[in-house]
Design an enzyme around this catalytic site. Structure first.
Site, mmCIF file in Angstrom:
data_model
loop_
_atom_site.group_PDB
_atom_site.id
_atom_site.type_symbol
_atom_site.label_atom_id
_atom_site.label_comp_id
_atom_site.label_asym_id
_atom_site.label_seq_id
_atom_site.Cartn_x
_atom_site.Cartn_y
_atom_site.Cartn_z
ATOM 1 N N HIS A 90 17.833 -2.232 -17.776
ATOM 2 C CA HIS A 90 16.904 -3.013 -16.539
ATOM 3 C C HIS A 90 17.618 -4.410 -16.479
ATOM 4 O O HIS A 90 18.491 -4.698 -17.384
ATOM 5 C CB HIS A 90 15.466 -3.284 -17.092
ATOM 6 N N TYR A 91 17.387 -5.066 -15.260
ATOM 7 C CA TYR A 91 18.139 -6.056 -15.110
ATOM 8 C C TYR A 91 17.565 -7.371 -15.977
ATOM 9 O O TYR A 91 18.153 -8.350 -16.106
ATOM 10 C CB TYR A 91 18.120 -6.855 -13.668
#
Length: 194
Positions: free
Chosen positions: A131-132
């Site tokens: 995920h970012y």
């Protein structure tokens, strides 16, 4: 292993050892990952991989890195390794795909932004698996150092500065801080194990 992919709260912990800290010049020489559940219980340890580099690359490292990687044994493991960056990336992604969907976990560890920068340049497929968001234990450490020094001083790393030992230390360190997080610590902070 579809049943293993059910938990969206699983966390991927990662650590890299590099030839230095310059993301434009230096290179990843070791990688390790661990998958935990949301309560920081270890579900699986991924491959701990030394990545092949020539002697000239190791000798070009600064003194701290040369001494540390010789002392830990990583220096020789790198010289003996035949694993490339691409192979290490593929093996790590294959391991992670058995435990968690791509994009589900933040990148977890200590000073993880540095690891993300190296991954972006040298193992971009693996970097995109996360995920970012980041779960950076270093942030909590810095806050504790300023706001609750006794909490920060209550944890001592046992790391040998190898990737796997550093991942384990990061998980242990977050477990330590969790017990002081009040409502943010959830059931674990109240003494109830999940």
């Amino acid at each position: 292993m579809a049943e293993n992919l059910a938990g969206n709260d699983r966390l991927i912990w990662i650590d890299l050892e590099m030839t230095g800290l310059d993301t434009d010049r230096d290179s990843i020489i070791e990688i390790a990952t661990i998958v935990t559940d949301a309560q920081l219980n270890v579900l699986a340890e991924g491959p701990e991989l030394a990545i092949a580099h020539p002697l000239e690359t190791l000798e070009a490292m600064d003194e701290w890195n040369r001494n540390q990687h010789r002392r830990s044994g990583l220096w020789q493991r790198v010289l003996d390794s035949q694993v490339t960056h691409a192979q290490a990336e593929a093996q790590t992604v294959a391991f992670l795909s058995e435990w968690i969907r791509a994009g589900a976990s933040p990148m977890c560890g200590n000073s993880i932004c540095q690891d993300r920068r190296f991954l972006h340049r040298q193992m971009s497929r693996l970097e995109r698996y996360f995920h970012y968001r980041n779960l950076d234990v270093s942030t909590i450490k810095e806050l504790a150092r300023r706001w609750a020094p006794s909490v920060a001083n209550g944890f001592a790393k046992s790391s040998a500065h190898t990737a796997l030992s550093d991942v384990r230390d990061s998980i242990d360190e977050l477990r330590h801080y969790r017990q002081f997080m009040g409502a943010l610590g959830g059931d674990a902070a109240a003494g109830v194990e999940g």
